[in-house]
Design a protein around this motif. Structure first.
Motif, PDB file in Angstrom:
ATOM      1  N   HIS A 104       0.780  -1.245   0.000  1.00 38.71           N
ATOM      2  CA  HIS A 104       0.000   0.000   0.000  1.00 38.71           C
ATOM      3  C   HIS A 104       0.810   1.292   0.000  1.00 38.71           C
ATOM      4  O   HIS A 104       0.247   2.356  -0.216  1.00 38.71           O
ATOM      5  CB  HIS A 104      -1.046  -0.003   1.124  1.00 38.71           C
ATOM      6  CG  HIS A 104      -0.497   0.185   2.499  1.00 38.71           C
ATOM      7  ND1 HIS A 104      -1.252   0.744   3.514  1.00 38.71           N
ATOM      8  CD2 HIS A 104       0.705  -0.110   3.039  1.00 38.71           C
ATOM      9  CE1 HIS A 104      -0.540   0.790   4.619  1.00 38.71           C
ATOM     10  NE2 HIS A 104       0.652   0.262   4.365  1.00 38.71           N
ATOM     11  N   ASP A 164      -4.336  -0.906   7.755  1.00 40.01           N
ATOM     12  CA  ASP A 164      -2.957  -0.954   8.234  1.00 40.01           C
ATOM     13  C   ASP A 164      -2.713   0.274   9.117  1.00 40.01           C
ATOM     14  O   ASP A 164      -3.326   1.327   8.913  1.00 40.01           O
ATOM     15  CB  ASP A 164      -2.006  -0.935   7.032  1.00 40.01           C
ATOM     16  CG  ASP A 164      -0.541  -1.118   7.413  1.00 40.01           C
ATOM     17  OD1 ASP A 164      -0.049  -2.257   7.304  1.00 40.01           O
ATOM     18  OD2 ASP A 164       0.102  -0.124   7.817  1.00 40.01           O
ATOM     19  N   TYR A 165      -1.806   0.143  10.089  1.00 38.73           N
ATOM     20  CA  TYR A 165      -1.498   1.278  10.969  1.00 38.73           C
ATOM     21  C   TYR A 165      -1.023   2.507  10.180  1.00 38.73           C
ATOM     22  O   TYR A 165      -1.288   3.645  10.569  1.00 38.73           O
ATOM     23  CB  TYR A 165      -0.409   0.887  11.982  1.00 38.73           C
ATOM     24  CG  TYR A 165       0.117   2.073  12.749  1.00 38.73           C
ATOM     25  CD1 TYR A 165      -0.543   2.527  13.900  1.00 38.73           C
ATOM     26  CD2 TYR A 165       1.235   2.780  12.303  1.00 38.73           C
ATOM     27  CE1 TYR A 165      -0.089   3.642  14.587  1.00 38.73           C
ATOM     28  CE2 TYR A 165       1.703   3.901  12.995  1.00 38.73           C
ATOM     29  CZ  TYR A 165       1.034   4.325  14.128  1.00 38.73           C
ATOM     30  OH  TYR A 165       1.479   5.424  14.793  1.00 38.73           O
ATOM     31  N   HIS A 166      -0.291   2.245   9.081  1.00 44.12           N
ATOM     32  CA  HIS A 166       0.285   3.348   8.309  1.00 44.12           C
ATOM     33  C   HIS A 166      -0.652   3.774   7.189  1.00 44.12           C
ATOM     34  O   HIS A 166      -1.334   2.942   6.591  1.00 44.12           O
ATOM     35  CB  HIS A 166       1.631   2.917   7.708  1.00 44.12           C
ATOM     36  CG  HIS A 166       2.616   2.432   8.722  1.00 44.12           C
ATOM     37  ND1 HIS A 166       2.771   1.091   9.016  1.00 44.12           N
ATOM     38  CD2 HIS A 166       3.456   3.110   9.532  1.00 44.12           C
ATOM     39  CE1 HIS A 166       3.697   0.960   9.965  1.00 44.12           C
ATOM     40  NE2 HIS A 166       4.124   2.169  10.303  1.00 44.12           N
ATOM     41  N   ASP A 225      -0.571  -4.224  12.191  1.00 41.87           N
ATOM     42  CA  ASP A 225       0.357  -3.423  12.996  1.00 41.87           C
ATOM     43  C   ASP A 225      -0.402  -2.448  13.901  1.00 41.87           C
ATOM     44  O   ASP A 225       0.211  -1.636  14.600  1.00 41.87           O
ATOM     45  CB  ASP A 225       1.425  -2.720  12.140  1.00 41.87           C
ATOM     46  CG  ASP A 225       0.905  -2.191  10.817  1.00 41.87           C
ATOM     47  OD1 ASP A 225      -0.321  -2.130  10.613  1.00 41.87           O
ATOM     48  OD2 ASP A 225       1.751  -1.808   9.973  1.00 41.87           O
ATOM     49  N   GLY A 233       0.968  -4.734   6.544  1.00 41.82           N
ATOM     50  CA  GLY A 233       1.976  -4.817   7.590  1.00 41.82           C
ATOM     51  C   GLY A 233       1.554  -5.643   8.794  1.00 41.82           C
ATOM     52  O   GLY A 233       0.544  -6.361   8.779  1.00 41.82           O
ATOM     53  N   TYR A 270       4.059  -6.492  12.606  1.00 38.87           N
ATOM     54  CA  TYR A 270       5.464  -6.789  12.913  1.00 38.87           C
ATOM     55  C   TYR A 270       5.666  -7.465  14.263  1.00 38.87           C
ATOM     56  O   TYR A 270       6.805  -7.693  14.673  1.00 38.87           O
ATOM     57  CB  TYR A 270       6.298  -5.495  12.769  1.00 38.87           C
ATOM     58  CG  TYR A 270       6.011  -4.880  11.421  1.00 38.87           C
ATOM     59  CD1 TYR A 270       6.572  -5.424  10.271  1.00 38.87           C
ATOM     60  CD2 TYR A 270       5.077  -3.844  11.275  1.00 38.87           C
ATOM     61  CE1 TYR A 270       6.251  -4.938   9.013  1.00 38.87           C
ATOM     62  CE2 TYR A 270       4.737  -3.352  10.016  1.00 38.87           C
ATOM     63  CZ  TYR A 270       5.324  -3.901   8.890  1.00 38.87           C
ATOM     64  OH  TYR A 270       4.989  -3.434   7.649  1.00 38.87           O
TER      65      TYR A 270
HETATM   66 ZN    ZN Z   1       1.883  -0.628   8.302  1.00 33.99          ZN
END
Ligand code: ZN
Ligand code: SP5
Length: 387
Positions: free
Chosen positions: A197, A234-236, A323, A360, A362
């Motif tokens: 992404h 996703d967190y980002h 994430d 993601g 992690y």
């Molecule tokens: Zn991410």
């Protein structure tokens, strides 16, 4: 007040789903088994380091992530793990500049030949537009060292010998998962690694080479001629996906993420970024403060799902980053494994076919359980027939 969402699509209704897409009916069969598309070729992308926070570090994004998710799903009878077919490059070039594909196909080898033998290949000069302010662009340079900084925007995404093949395999997983939904499956999962992404039309970075979710959404929109939504959890911020669809009105992009004032990728993901031109109001960003827990996250997710519902997509692509998990070593939200299952259930309650693609996440030891929880939450919700 929250509207009750229409519930259009049920696992046992495969014939109905097939008809809706005009792709022929699937044989009615048992429901509830989730098709997973995964490839071992991801292992070819294996950097020794990533350059982050002004230092060399052991990569957060490493082959063990996909291995952990694969192991958790393969051990569970509710998942059917399949190898994808080669999707070819036309689906990629429907989203990315052909020059990016050409570059990635040979850059690692070119670098070994022209610069030096090195396991990880990272740019050292970035083609920032300001370098040529007032002079116009010159296009893609000829030397591989210069081309690196032309196509890549940051330092955490090294090229290794098998990176291109791994990125192609991730696209294969995304397209196979999409084709299965176009064929009538209500919910499929692509175990994409590397993720996608952060990759834009003409740039790679953020661990991402090809934008798997954007490729899936574009493929679905052209195969079925319908409206498609991408929901990015996703967190980002999914800056690449947003850029790719920013001026399009046939693909909605909705994202929940750590506020770019503190979170990577910093330059995109603000709430006032809502699309442009024909794509005006077809982008929706929900930046979140640090520390958000399950209930608050689900409340924000619910508002985002209302936006998706109003758009009325025939199909939803989910960029699933886990994430957002409380134990993630890189991020600062606080979802639990159970909370991720509730998120899956909330998304499935839209009643739309779902193509879920890995981004993601992690916290290696919890990755398998977190992805499984999200998918089973979605499946359980989708399996409840309306009264
Ligand atoms: Zn991410
Ligand atoms: C797909 C995906 O999740 N890509 C994420 C790429 C993020 N890369 C750099 C993140 C920088 C975070 N710095 C905070 C370190 C806290 N230990």
């Amino acid at each position: 007040m929250r509207r009750e969402r229409s519930e259009r699509h049920w696992p046992c209704d495969r014939q109905g789903a097939g008809r809706r897409w005009g792709l022929g009916a699937q044989p009615p069969g048992c429901c509830g088994v989730i098709r997973v598309f995964a490839s071992d070729r991801h292992r070819g992308h294996d950097p020794e380091h990533e350059i982050e926070a002004s230092g060399l570090q052991v990569p957060f994004e490493h082959p063990g992530r996909a291995e952990a998710i694969h192991a958790a799903l393969a051990a569970d009878q509710r998942f059917d793990v399949l190898e994808p077919r080669d999707a070819g490059t036309a689906v990629i070039e429907a989203v990315h500049e052909p020059g990016l594909v050409r570059f990635l196909a040979s850059a690692w080898q070119d670098y070994q030949r022209d610069v030096k033998a090195s396991h990880d290949v990272v740019p050292d000069v970035f083609a920032m537009p300001g370098l040529r302010d007032g002079m116009g662009g010159r296009g893609e340079p000829a030397a591989v060292a210069a081309r690196l900084g032309y196509w890549c925007y940051e330092t955490t995404t090294p090229l290794t010998a098998g990176s291109y093949d791994a990125a192609r395999a991730a696209v294969d997983c995304a397209v196979a998962a999409t084709d299965a939904v176009l064929g009538g499956e209500p919910l499929t999962y692509g175990l994409c690694r590397p993720p996608g992404h952060h990759a834009a039309t003409a740039l790679y970075g953020g661990y991402c080479f090809f934008n798997n979710a954007a490729i899936a959404a574009t493929h679905a929109a052209s195969a079925a001629g319908g409206r498609v939504a991408v929901l990015d959890v996703d967190y980002h911020h999914g800056n690449g996906t947003q850029q790719i669809f920013y001026e399009r009105d046939d693909v909605l992009f909705v994202s929940l993420h750590g506020d770019p004032q503190r979170a990577y990728p910093y330059h995109t993901g603000y709430a006032d970024e809502t699309g442009a031109g024909r794509g005006r109001d077809a982008t929706c960003n929900v930046p979140l403060p640090a520390g958000v827990e399950d209930d608050a996250y689900l409340a924000s997710l619910d508002r985002a799902l209302d936006v998706v519902d109003v758009f009325d997509p025939a199909l939803l692509v989910v960029s699933l980053g886990v994430d957002t998990y409380v134990g993630d070593p890189m991020c600062d939200l606080a979802l639990t494994t159970d909370g991720l299952g509730r998120c899956g259930a909330a998304v499935a309650a839209l009643g739309r076919p779902l193509v879920v693609l890995q981004e993601g996440g992690y916290a290696d030891e919890a990755l398998g359980a977190n992805v499984r929880s999200w998918l089973l939450g979605a499946n359980a919700r989708a399996a409840v027939r309306p009264a």
